[in-house]
Scaffold this motif. Sequence first.
Motif, PDB file in Angstrom:
ATOM      1  N   ARG A 195       0.823  -1.215   0.000  1.00  0.00           N
ATOM      2  CA  ARG A 195       0.000   0.000   0.000  1.00  0.00           C
ATOM      3  C   ARG A 195       0.857   1.265   0.000  1.00  0.00           C
ATOM      4  NH1 ARG A 195      -4.733  -0.458  -2.096  1.00  0.00           N
ATOM      5  NH2 ARG A 195      -3.304  -1.687  -3.353  1.00  0.00           N
TER       6      ARG A 195
ATOM      7  N   TYR B 286       1.754   1.631  -3.565  1.00  0.00           N
ATOM      8  CA  TYR B 286       0.552   1.870  -4.372  1.00  0.00           C
ATOM      9  C   TYR B 286       0.026   3.297  -4.196  1.00  0.00           C
ATOM     10  CZ  TYR B 286      -4.260   1.275  -6.036  1.00  0.00           C
ATOM     11  OH  TYR B 286      -5.455   1.426  -6.692  1.00  0.00           O
ATOM     12  N   TYR B 287      -0.106   3.749  -2.922  1.00  0.00           N
ATOM     13  CA  TYR B 287      -0.664   5.080  -2.698  1.00  0.00           C
ATOM     14  C   TYR B 287       0.334   6.189  -2.978  1.00  0.00           C
ATOM     15  CZ  TYR B 287      -5.193   3.483  -1.183  1.00  0.00           C
ATOM     16  OH  TYR B 287      -6.452   2.933  -1.177  1.00  0.00           O
TER      17      TYR B 287
ATOM     18  N   LYS C 117      -0.984   6.451  -6.461  1.00  0.00           N
ATOM     19  CA  LYS C 117      -2.426   6.757  -6.552  1.00  0.00           C
ATOM     20  C   LYS C 117      -2.744   8.179  -6.104  1.00  0.00           C
ATOM     21  CE  LYS C 117      -6.719   4.719  -6.791  1.00  0.00           C
ATOM     22  NZ  LYS C 117      -7.669   5.803  -6.593  1.00  0.00           N
ATOM     23  N   ALA C 118      -2.131   8.633  -5.000  1.00  0.00           N
ATOM     24  CA  ALA C 118      -2.444   9.956  -4.472  1.00  0.00           C
ATOM     25  C   ALA C 118      -1.940  11.075  -5.385  1.00  0.00           C
ATOM     26  CB  ALA C 118      -1.852  10.123  -3.069  1.00  0.00           C
TER      27      ALA C 118
ATOM     28  N   ASN D  73      -2.868   0.999   6.649  1.00  0.00           N
ATOM     29  CA  ASN D  73      -2.904   2.438   6.414  1.00  0.00           C
ATOM     30  C   ASN D  73      -1.660   3.167   6.891  1.00  0.00           C
ATOM     31  OD1 ASN D  73      -5.483   3.868   5.191  1.00  0.00           O
ATOM     32  ND2 ASN D  73      -6.101   1.911   6.066  1.00  0.00           N
TER      33      ASN D  73
ATOM     34  N   GLY E 260      -0.393   3.324   3.618  1.00  0.00           N
ATOM     35  CA  GLY E 260      -1.173   4.325   2.889  1.00  0.00           C
ATOM     36  C   GLY E 260      -0.819   5.746   3.303  1.00  0.00           C
TER      37      GLY E 260
ATOM     38  N   PRO F 119       2.105   8.541   0.144  1.00  0.00           N
ATOM     39  CA  PRO F 119       1.961   9.898  -0.408  1.00  0.00           C
ATOM     40  C   PRO F 119       3.019  10.880   0.094  1.00  0.00           C
ATOM     41  CG  PRO F 119      -0.179   9.014   0.230  1.00  0.00           C
ATOM     42  CD  PRO F 119       0.860   8.060   0.747  1.00  0.00           C
TER      43      PRO F 119
ATOM     44  N   ASN G 177     -13.204   6.477  -4.115  1.00  0.00           N
ATOM     45  CA  ASN G 177     -12.159   6.670  -5.118  1.00  0.00           C
ATOM     46  C   ASN G 177     -12.100   8.101  -5.634  1.00  0.00           C
ATOM     47  OD1 ASN G 177     -10.727   4.005  -5.631  1.00  0.00           O
ATOM     48  ND2 ASN G 177     -12.868   3.389  -5.594  1.00  0.00           N
TER      49      ASN G 177
ATOM     50  N   PHE H  10      -9.476  10.069  -3.792  1.00  0.00           N
ATOM     51  CA  PHE H  10      -8.071   9.923  -4.206  1.00  0.00           C
ATOM     52  C   PHE H  10      -7.836  10.361  -5.651  1.00  0.00           C
ATOM     53  CE2 PHE H  10      -8.474   7.052  -0.615  1.00  0.00           C
ATOM     54  CZ  PHE H  10      -7.349   7.390   0.123  1.00  0.00           C
TER      55      PHE H  10
ATOM     56  N   GLU I 123      -1.391  15.965  -1.582  1.00  0.00           N
ATOM     57  CA  GLU I 123      -1.227  14.618  -1.012  1.00  0.00           C
ATOM     58  C   GLU I 123      -1.182  14.671   0.512  1.00  0.00           C
ATOM     59  OE1 GLU I 123       1.562  14.553  -4.718  1.00  0.00           O
ATOM     60  OE2 GLU I 123       0.806  16.033  -3.296  1.00  0.00           O
TER      61      GLU I 123
ATOM     62  N   ASN J 234      -3.726  12.833   2.968  1.00  0.00           N
ATOM     63  CA  ASN J 234      -3.057  11.905   3.872  1.00  0.00           C
ATOM     64  C   ASN J 234      -3.640  11.908   5.281  1.00  0.00           C
ATOM     65  OD1 ASN J 234      -1.161  10.001   3.208  1.00  0.00           O
ATOM     66  ND2 ASN J 234       0.451  10.992   4.380  1.00  0.00           N
TER      67      ASN J 234
END
Length: 510
Positions: free
Chosen positions: A43, A46-47, A50-51, A170, A173, A177, A262, A265, A312, A316
């Motif tokens: 994560r 990934y984030y 994504k962010a 998280n 997560g 960012p 979604n 984000f 971000e 966050n």
Amino acid sequence: MSDSKDTYADNDLREVKQLGMWASIASLSYIFWIVGGMELVERMAYYGVKASAGLYAKAPVSEGGLGISLSDYGVIIAIWAFMQTFIPVFTGGISDRVGYKETIFASTIIKICGYLVMAFFPNFYGFLFGAILLAGGTGIFKPGIQGTLVLATGRQNTSMAWGIFYQVVNIGGFLGPLVAVHMRQLSWDNVFYACAAIISLNFLFLLAYKEPGKEARLERKRKIKSGELHQQALWKDALHELKKPLVIYYMLVFAGFWFLYNALFDVLPIHVAEWVDTSVIVSSLFGPEGTTNSFFQFWLGLDNAGTKVMPEGMINLNAGMIMTSCFLVAALTAKYRITSAMLGGCLLSILAFVLIGATNAAWIMVLAIALFSFGEMMISPKKNEFMGNIAPEGKKAMYLGFVMLPQGIGWTLEGYFAPKLYEMYASKEIFSLELLQERGMSANDISAIPQGEAFTTLVSYTGESAQALTTLLYNTHNIGMAWYIIAAIGTISAVGIFIYGKWLLTLRNA
């Protein structure tokens, strides 16, 4: 009533009394913490992407961005969403059959390739192909991790287990960012290289990973090979379970919440970057000069000058709250029916989006993100708990793949429509082009402006301050409408969740 009982004969619809908070934590095995660590790392990477994806897409080529329209960005997100969320529906069962360790290993390699493609090919198709690889890798990764978690916990500690797992996840997560904020201020490709390096850490976790229930899986495989057990083709098996109304209705009613989730984000970072003066937050905390303290600059997601919160950093707050308090929300909601907790979470999320639409005040934006985060904590761990609980034996990972269905519908629709909604009602780029025309710039000069540079052109052309022009554009357009429409979609979902909860109660009492 007997028909309904027969239909769900292999689904466990019981609500089991949960252990207390400390007893639940003490009962968790080492393998629970290993998969929590792997998901945290995944994560985080990934984030990190994504962010920042929306900001990267709309950033002009001159600044190292893709320089594409929000509509084109929406196409990428919709394909990404569709791939990532529908792959587990039919591949979740592969983890049950092939083994969790094997699928986690393969998915990590695929995801590393996805980040590297994004770094090497900074254009629309490069980012799209990288996103497809990330989607495929994530779709294979999730069922193995979540299937392990179900087998490593019992019905009596499942509520706290999912809550703590979601909290641990998280942490990743939250950190992702922050890494992206500082990497992209160096150059955008550094974001993707950093994420590839981060997810590589999962190879270390795999060395300590031991698949729970492996003996049972191998015994089932032996019986199938010897003809003692018959095993359907995976797609037929998945389709058989998918046809159950229990799964179909779940898929439909929760899609609206995932549209909201979604959008937070995919679109809110763009909204914050364009319309919210986050320097107000820094001034409130540190005074008008901001802060040069590197500790605060990193952990609050500030720009390098320490005068404003980066988009971000604002988003966050969501991961930060979940990281620190999800286990408390899990303990509070453990005493309620799963669907009741999820309904409450959906209502809080709707309120958050109404607030985002109502004002661009920075501290109200903080309140909205906080409300959404509480709503998410009431829903997201519960969805896994719910599906893991009702799944028949030998189909845990398959059912946890089904968890992605409503997210797949919601995110795919959001990926395509939310950027378009934003472009229609709130695009600073389009409003700047219109104002340039009103202020007398020629059509030829306007058409020559590179994608993503309309507002900076407006500032230099008019000689007015960026803040004054932002206020003018915000006050002369109905920017909140995009967010009200998103909130309305969530409201439809809330009504569906209420009806679904009532129906489940009827089934349970049948």
